[in-house]
Write a protein that holds these residues in place. Structure first.
Motif, PDB file in Angstrom:
ATOM      1  N   UNK A  94     -29.182 -30.082  44.261  1.00 40.46           N
ATOM      2  CA  UNK A  94     -29.114 -28.890  43.400  1.00 40.46           C
ATOM      3  C   UNK A  94     -27.665 -28.426  43.246  1.00 40.46           C
ATOM      4  N   UNK A  95     -26.919 -28.462  44.344  1.00 44.75           N
ATOM      5  CA  UNK A  95     -25.514 -28.039  44.289  1.00 44.75           C
ATOM      6  C   UNK A  95     -24.680 -29.029  43.479  1.00 44.75           C
ATOM      7  N   UNK A  96     -24.968 -30.329  43.638  1.00 42.03           N
ATOM      8  CA  UNK A  96     -24.250 -31.339  42.842  1.00 42.03           C
ATOM      9  C   UNK A  96     -24.476 -31.101  41.349  1.00 42.03           C
ATOM     10  N   UNK A  97     -25.714 -30.816  40.972  1.00 36.96           N
ATOM     11  CA  UNK A  97     -26.021 -30.578  39.556  1.00 36.96           C
ATOM     12  C   UNK A  97     -25.313 -29.326  39.048  1.00 36.96           C
ATOM     13  N   UNK A  98     -25.252 -28.305  39.879  1.00 35.17           N
ATOM     14  CA  UNK A  98     -24.588 -27.070  39.480  1.00 35.17           C
ATOM     15  C   UNK A  98     -23.086 -27.298  39.291  1.00 35.17           C
ATOM     16  N   UNK A  99     -22.500 -28.128  40.159  1.00 43.40           N
ATOM     17  CA  UNK A  99     -21.071 -28.440  40.031  1.00 43.40           C
ATOM     18  C   UNK A  99     -20.779 -29.212  38.753  1.00 43.40           C
ATOM     19  N   UNK A 100     -21.719 -30.074  38.354  1.00 48.21           N
ATOM     20  CA  UNK A 100     -21.546 -30.792  37.092  1.00 48.21           C
ATOM     21  C   UNK A 100     -21.701 -29.854  35.891  1.00 48.21           C
ATOM     22  N   UNK A 101     -22.529 -28.855  36.045  1.00 44.65           N
ATOM     23  CA  UNK A 101     -22.824 -27.928  34.951  1.00 44.65           C
ATOM     24  C   UNK A 101     -21.693 -26.931  34.730  1.00 44.65           C
ATOM     25  N   UNK A 102     -21.088 -26.458  35.833  1.00 43.12           N
ATOM     26  CA  UNK A 102     -20.035 -25.440  35.748  1.00 43.12           C
ATOM     27  C   UNK A 102     -18.879 -25.830  36.666  1.00 43.12           C
ATOM     28  N   UNK A 103     -17.709 -26.000  36.112  1.00 39.37           N
ATOM     29  CA  UNK A 103     -16.536 -26.365  36.908  1.00 39.37           C
ATOM     30  C   UNK A 103     -15.897 -25.124  37.525  1.00 39.37           C
ATOM     31  N   UNK A 104     -14.933 -25.377  38.411  1.00 41.00           N
ATOM     32  CA  UNK A 104     -14.158 -24.279  38.987  1.00 41.00           C
ATOM     33  C   UNK A 104     -13.436 -23.517  37.884  1.00 41.00           C
ATOM     34  N   UNK A 105     -12.904 -24.258  36.913  1.00 38.32           N
ATOM     35  CA  UNK A 105     -12.199 -23.610  35.804  1.00 38.32           C
ATOM     36  C   UNK A 105     -13.151 -22.785  34.938  1.00 38.32           C
ATOM     37  N   UNK A 106     -14.439 -23.140  34.924  1.00 38.98           N
ATOM     38  CA  UNK A 106     -15.431 -22.329  34.203  1.00 38.98           C
ATOM     39  C   UNK A 106     -15.681 -20.995  34.906  1.00 38.98           C
ATOM     40  N   UNK A 107     -15.308 -20.944  36.184  1.00 42.73           N
ATOM     41  CA  UNK A 107     -15.476 -19.690  36.918  1.00 42.73           C
ATOM     42  C   UNK A 107     -16.407 -19.755  38.100  1.00 42.73           C
ATOM     43  N   UNK A 108     -16.995 -20.941  38.413  1.00 40.54           N
ATOM     44  CA  UNK A 108     -17.929 -21.047  39.537  1.00 40.54           C
ATOM     45  C   UNK A 108     -17.297 -21.873  40.655  1.00 40.54           C
ATOM     46  N   UNK A 109     -17.304 -21.332  41.858  1.00 40.11           N
ATOM     47  CA  UNK A 109     -16.822 -22.058  43.035  1.00 40.11           C
ATOM     48  C   UNK A 109     -17.932 -22.067  44.078  1.00 40.11           C
ATOM     49  N   UNK A 110     -18.274 -23.259  44.561  1.00 37.97           N
ATOM     50  CA  UNK A 110     -19.265 -23.392  45.635  1.00 37.97           C
ATOM     51  C   UNK A 110     -18.516 -23.577  46.948  1.00 37.97           C
ATOM     52  N   UNK A 111     -18.887 -22.797  47.954  1.00 37.89           N
ATOM     53  CA  UNK A 111     -18.290 -22.880  49.278  1.00 37.89           C
ATOM     54  C   UNK A 111     -19.401 -23.168  50.284  1.00 37.89           C
ATOM     55  N   UNK A 112     -19.265 -24.252  51.018  1.00 40.14           N
ATOM     56  CA  UNK A 112     -20.180 -24.506  52.120  1.00 40.14           C
ATOM     57  C   UNK A 112     -19.708 -23.751  53.349  1.00 40.14           C
ATOM     58  N   UNK A 113     -20.565 -22.902  53.894  1.00 38.08           N
ATOM     59  CA  UNK A 113     -20.232 -22.163  55.114  1.00 38.08           C
ATOM     60  C   UNK A 113     -21.016 -22.810  56.253  1.00 38.08           C
ATOM     61  N   UNK A 114     -20.327 -23.655  57.012  1.00 45.95           N
ATOM     62  CA  UNK A 114     -21.038 -24.391  58.059  1.00 45.95           C
ATOM     63  C   UNK A 114     -21.210 -23.514  59.287  1.00 45.95           C
ATOM     64  N   UNK A 115     -22.467 -23.205  59.589  1.00 51.16           N
ATOM     65  CA  UNK A 115     -22.820 -22.352  60.723  1.00 51.16           C
ATOM     66  C   UNK A 115     -23.711 -23.181  61.639  1.00 51.16           C
ATOM     67  N   UNK A 116     -23.140 -23.695  62.711  1.00 54.06           N
ATOM     68  CA  UNK A 116     -23.767 -24.755  63.499  1.00 54.06           C
ATOM     69  C   UNK A 116     -24.979 -24.281  64.287  1.00 54.06           C
ATOM     70  N   UNK A 117     -25.972 -25.183  64.385  1.00 50.92           N
ATOM     71  CA  UNK A 117     -27.078 -24.985  65.316  1.00 50.92           C
ATOM     72  C   UNK A 117     -26.712 -25.573  66.677  1.00 50.92           C
ATOM     73  N   UNK A 118     -26.243 -26.835  66.682  1.00 48.79           N
ATOM     74  CA  UNK A 118     -25.939 -27.536  67.921  1.00 48.79           C
ATOM     75  C   UNK A 118     -24.446 -27.416  68.256  1.00 48.79           C
ATOM     76  N   UNK A 119     -24.080 -27.423  69.538  1.00 50.46           N
ATOM     77  CA  UNK A 119     -22.652 -27.390  69.910  1.00 50.46           C
ATOM     78  C   UNK A 119     -21.853 -28.513  69.255  1.00 50.46           C
TER      79      UNK A 119
END
Length: 716
Positions: A94-119
């Protein structure tokens, strides 16, 4: 900023919109509802979220990002994820498709916030490997103490938050399966804020672009056919299946790759998408084509790949019962052959990680314990309710698993069970072949809802602790179960009678050292394991290698996969096609011409000598590349690159000359280029050196056979 802002503030506001959208019947009605919603909440100051803390580690960017600086004037989508989570993997398309649909220059930036379960998931290098494995192309921040997670009161993985250009909360989506609404929210936000959006870039730099080639890329699983001495390897990062000699490493077949795809057909046409589990018997290889949500069969005699189960998109059905090609399935992670109320090997057992279940695909007619009769081709759930739990039960449908990721069959008495590596409960479970009863073996916890009982402790039953194990292998001769304890970077052995679990190999730290003893050997998230007699084969996933443990001699070695494939119909280039640029400082040598006949194999055997006191660098794999200097017909359909892991033996690169020789201006040449990354053994300084060798060929048009070997050496 208002650091007190959290999802608790947003939920009651957005819930009214969600109910209204559920009742809306047209796209225009939905867009109008969202417009009014955005107009209402846009100016609320209590929906601004805190910025990223200074000092956090970032991936896929040239510098750390800030909501108040680089991301100001952007619509930002935060994806709170942890890389072990199957639900988090499910939303990546879903995120890959959204990145293809709207670029950073279009105004959309996706940020992965990695919040770990395991050490283990808090370590940046491990997150970086996951970013590469899953082809994540947006910035990722390592929130290793889950600071933002706690400040916003996020409660589960995955959680998506859409922010306005002032860092203000707009929408949240919890869990998977929201692709349509995610697109609707993002499109609407970009339209609403179009006058405020800024078109600047944010300095994205993908780590994958600097990687050297390697023969294997994140191999997920390995399986052995003991009768025919063959290994099947899921070369997951290259999206293909390799079949090699278990004795010599000779490459027999390469099917699929190097890119993703979903194509049946001949071995050269077929394609996969991050395959994981493999099972091999004779000339048939069964494949869990994980990200295609398919079960595939590679018929090496017919030279064809076919789909046995799945429709090519993620399914949500937790019952099954349809014919395989009509039955949707979800992220199959491992497969193994077995018998169920019929002929030998009449069923393929499937670890269905996406629905937390064990399924059966009937290759011939059969019957499930505590289940009905099934015709050949039927794909059906055998065990697991579909809830993500660590619940044991005498009735298979009332038991629950938590992302089962590895299977091993122990068909003989008194065991008569499937062993299951239940990764998210960090436990090993058993599934009885006679009645389908699910029981605990080692690891995990008695509380079926506790999926956080992990660690690295040798012991008995629940006193033993594992960390996200992904693979299991059964030795009938020894009555022992071997476990790839993936996030502990270890191989463990279990005595199922005593329920005793002990470390066999690995230090507990990620690395790539080769012994000499088991306890001095290092692994990096090993994901697959199989056994043949006294030899244990380990898919050392993040090291891109297959390691071989000799249980008799307590020694370990690498399985060196030959560069040339004997199955010319299925050859595709090993490794990635991109190789590093040869630096100006590279040594360049012209070798004396050599005479060979059409149809012969030319072998370039290069002995490489390093200075005293240095060693190859594990973190930057050394590599080679072969080119034909304007006469590419010499290498058509042949391997053109690979990794260098061992300098104790000469590097042997072969090129089979075509049976029909084309006319060329002058004598054609082969050029072998090598890149070595090495460090002082004390680790104080590292460097890269390259060299290139031109081998002119004088080709006799009269056909010949055999080999012509050119041996030479170079000191760096």
């Amino acid at each position: 900023m208002a650091s007190h802002c959290s999802l608790v503030t947003l939920f009651p506001i957005q819930s009214q919109l969600d109910y209204a959208l559920d009742d809306a019947t047209t796209q225009q009605e939905k867009e109008d509802l969202i417009y009014q919603y955005l107009k209402k909440i846009d100016e609320r100051e209590d929906l601004k979220i805190p910025d990223f803390q200074p000092g956090l580690e970032w991936l896929n960017t040239t510098e750390p990002l800030s909501l108040s600086k680089e991301l100001a004037g952007k619509v930002v989508l935060l994806d709170f994820f942890t890389y072990c989570c199957i639900n988090c993997m499910h939303i990546l398309p879903d995120l890959h498709q959204l990145e293809k649909r709207h670029s950073v220059e279009d105004g959309l930036v996706i940020i992965g916030v990695h919040s770990a379960k395991f050490p283990n998931e808090k370590v940046l290098d491990n997150i970086q490997n996951a970013v590469l494995r899953y082809d994540i192309c947006h910035p990722v921040v390592n929130d290793n103490e889950a600071t933002l997670w706690h400040e916003l009161e996020v409660s589960c993985w995955p959680t998506l938050l859409l922010l306005g250009p002032r860092g203000n909360l707009l929408f949240s989506l919890v869990g998977e399966g929201h692709s349509e609404r995610l697109t609707l929210f993002a499109d609407s936000a970009l339209r609403y804020y179009r006058e405020q959006l800024k078109t600047h870039s944010v300095g994205i730099k993908l780590y994958r672009d600097s990687l050297p080639p390697s023969i294997l890329s994140f191999p997920g699983k390995v399986a052995v056919d003991q009768d025919n001495k063959k290994l099947a390897i899921a070369d997951t990062g290259h999206h293909r299946i390799l079949v090699v000699s278990s004795a010599t490493g000779e490459l027999l077949h390469a099917v699929g790759g190097p890119g993703r795809g979903r194509q049946d057909g001949t071995l050269s046409e077929a394609s996969f998408n991050s395959p994981q589990g493999v099972a091999i018997k004779g000339d048939a290889v069964y494949v869990a084509d994980t990200e295609n949500h398919l079960i595939r069969k590679v018929d090496l005699v017919q030279g064809r790949v076919s789909t046995l189960a799945g429709v090519g998109t993620q399914g949500t059905d937790k019952e099954g019962g349809a014919m395989g090609p009509q039955q949707p399935i979800s992220s199959p992670w491992d497969v193994t052959l077995g018998s169920a109320g019929g002929a030998a090997d009449n069923v393929l057992w499937i670890a269905m990680a996406g629905t937390h279940q064990i399924w059966a695909l009937f290759l011939e007619d059969g019957k499930l314990p505590k289940g009905g009769d099934y015709k050949a081709g039927t794909c059906v759930r055998w065990a697991g309710s579909g809830s993500e739990e660590n619940r044991n039960n005498a009735y298979p449908h009332k038991a629950s698993f938590a992302q089962p990721s590895g299977l091993a069959l122990a068909a003989e008495e008194p065991w008569s069970c499937l062993y299951v590596a239940d990764s998210e409960s960090s436990s090993i479970r058993t599934l009885a072949l006679k009645d389908g009863a699910v029981k605990h073996l080692v690891g995990g916890e008695r509380d079926p809802l506790n999926l956080f009982a992990f660690g690295d402790v040798d012991g008995k039953g629940v006193d033993a602790k594992l960390q996200h194990p992904l693979g299991v292998a059964w030795s009938a001769e020894q009555s022992r179960l071997y476990v790839a304890d993936s996030y502990n970077h270890k191989i463990k052995v279990v005595d199922p009678k005593m329920k005793q679990c002990a470390t066999l190999a690995g230090t507990g730290e990620a690395g790539d050292a080769l012994g000499p003893q088991f306890t001095k050997t290092c692994f990096n998230e090993p994901g697959g394991i199989c056994i043949n007699g006294n030899l244990l084969y380990v898919a050392d996933t993040n090291n891109h290698k297959i390691k071989v443990l000799n249980l008799d001699s307590n020694s370990i070695s690498l399985l060196h996969i030959s560069a040339e494939c004997t199955d010319s119909a299925s050859v595709k280039p090993l490794g990635v096609t991109k190789v590093p640029t040869l630096p100006k400082s590279a040594a360049r040598k012209d070798l004396p011409p050599v005479t060979a006949s059409a149809g012969q194999t030319v072998i370039l055997s290069l002995t490489m000598l390093l200075p005293e006191g240095v060693k190859l660098t594990d973190e930057a794999p050394s590599c080679w590349a072969l080119s034909a200097e304007g006469n590419e017909w010499l290498l058509e359909n042949q391997v053109a690159s690979g990794g260098i892991v061992d300098l104790t033996q000469p590097l042997r690169v072969s090129a089979k000359l075509p049976a029909a020789v084309k006319e060329s201006d002058g004598n054609p040449s082969l050029r072998l280029s090598v890149w070595l990354f090495y460090c002082l053994e004390e680790g104080k300084a590292c460097t890269m050196k390259a060299a290139s060798f031109s081998q002119p060929l004088q080709i006799n048009a009269s056909p010949g056979d055999g080999e012509v070997t050119v041996a030479f050496a170079h000191s760096f």
